[in-house]
Scaffold this motif. Sequence first.
Motif, mmCIF file in Angstrom:
data_model
loop_
_atom_site.group_PDB
_atom_site.id
_atom_site.type_symbol
_atom_site.label_atom_id
_atom_site.label_comp_id
_atom_site.label_asym_id
_atom_site.label_seq_id
_atom_site.Cartn_x
_atom_site.Cartn_y
_atom_site.Cartn_z
ATOM 1 N N ASP A 91 0.815 -1.223 0.000
ATOM 2 C CA ASP A 91 0.000 0.000 0.000
ATOM 3 C C ASP A 91 0.844 1.266 0.000
ATOM 4 O O ASP A 91 0.450 2.286 -0.572
ATOM 5 N N MET A 116 0.619 -9.356 -3.346
ATOM 6 C CA MET A 116 -0.797 -8.980 -3.420
ATOM 7 C C MET A 116 -1.691 -10.054 -2.807
ATOM 8 O O MET A 116 -2.855 -9.812 -2.527
ATOM 9 N N LYS A 163 1.366 2.278 -7.184
ATOM 10 C CA LYS A 163 0.380 1.206 -7.049
ATOM 11 C C LYS A 163 -0.864 1.683 -7.772
ATOM 12 O O LYS A 163 -1.471 2.679 -7.369
ATOM 13 N N THR A 164 -1.248 0.981 -8.820
ATOM 14 C CA THR A 164 -2.345 1.455 -9.656
ATOM 15 C C THR A 164 -3.577 0.550 -9.577
ATOM 16 O O THR A 164 -4.559 0.792 -10.266
ATOM 17 N N HIS A 165 -3.503 -0.503 -8.774
ATOM 18 C CA HIS A 165 -4.681 -1.357 -8.586
ATOM 19 C C HIS A 165 -4.709 -1.818 -7.137
ATOM 20 O O HIS A 165 -3.671 -2.132 -6.560
ATOM 21 N N SER A 166 -5.901 -1.853 -6.558
ATOM 22 C CA SER A 166 -6.006 -2.171 -5.129
ATOM 23 C C SER A 166 -5.783 -3.641 -4.823
ATOM 24 O O SER A 166 -5.264 -3.994 -3.763
ATOM 25 N N LEU A 167 -6.168 -4.532 -5.735
ATOM 26 C CA LEU A 167 -6.133 -5.953 -5.400
ATOM 27 C C LEU A 167 -5.560 -6.867 -6.493
ATOM 28 O O LEU A 167 -5.257 -8.024 -6.214
ATOM 29 N N ALA A 171 -0.444 -4.986 -9.978
ATOM 30 C CA ALA A 171 -0.883 -3.805 -9.238
ATOM 31 C C ALA A 171 0.067 -2.631 -9.379
ATOM 32 O O ALA A 171 -0.270 -1.526 -8.976
#
Length: 323
Positions: A91, A116, A163-167, A171
């Motif tokens: 994060d 992830m 970080k361009t995607h949460s999950l 990512a």
Amino acid sequence: MLRAKISIATLGGTLSMQRTTPGAGITPALGGEALLASIPELNDLAELQVESLGLLPSASMDFEFLLSVLSWAKRQVAQGAQGVVITQGTDTLEETATFFEYLWDLDQPLVLTGAMRGADQPGADGPANVLDACRVALSEDSTKRGVLVVMNAEIHQALAVRKTHSLAMQAFASPNLGPAGMIMEHRVHFARPASARKTVPWPVRTRQKVALLEAVLAADTTLVEQLVPLGYEGLVIAGFGAGHVSEPWSTALEAIAAQMPVIVSTRCGAGSTAVATYGFKGGEIDLINKGLHMSGGLCPRKARILLWLLIGSDSAHALSTYL
Ligand SMILES: NC(=O)C[C@H](N)C(=O)O
């Protein structure tokens, strides 16, 4: 034959997380030794020194902790490590990578990685990422590249990665530059040569407060006006588009910029701020004339790290040489 040495520190994050109570969520649980036990291939690569320096979700790390981690990493190199790998939560990975990049004044690679998926999930990516990070840390081609982030078989430069995607597994991306390289068939491939780097002196104080505010439609100026009385010493604005704010914010920021350094970045996920395109009040030309600094390609979160470090090392006067 002398074996190459690498040192690995674990700080926590999803890579170290598992479910310890049935039905509960995953929490940091695995230290360095347990992590290594899950990656026997590492022993074929190098002589390993492993330390558990934390078991934290990455949102809860602070700058003093990061300084202690960095001191540990520098000691490892002084004691003969060819490279250093740090595992942590994803994060805040783009922020810690930036923090370390500005302070890492050694030629040896400092490589950050995470995961992830939790350690007890099917298809957990932590072991593969650690293995790849160690390969990058051992590669001759990684020297003089500063801090690198290795995730999902890609290598990213610290100041470019986000970080361009949460999950999702994919990512991490470097929207302005693309990845610096890849790991393919266990080999490290860089797509471009190392570029010049500029470090910041080690901070002499750590209590300084630097705010990050996002420009949003029809926002009032109350928070902006409270920064000076609240003791903030620096401000970063995640501006609209190419680094813009509203007319009322332009007026409020002019007063703030007379008292502390203010950097304007873009809240867009990619691109850089402009310097000579827009002429309206609140546009970049107006803001530059009012003494604000444009961040260029540095995203708001990275700009805040830079400003915090410069203020902490009494070097804020040199801010424009870093942007
Ligand atoms: N994927 C992760 O590592 C996310 C986790 N919340 C963290 O500690 O940052």
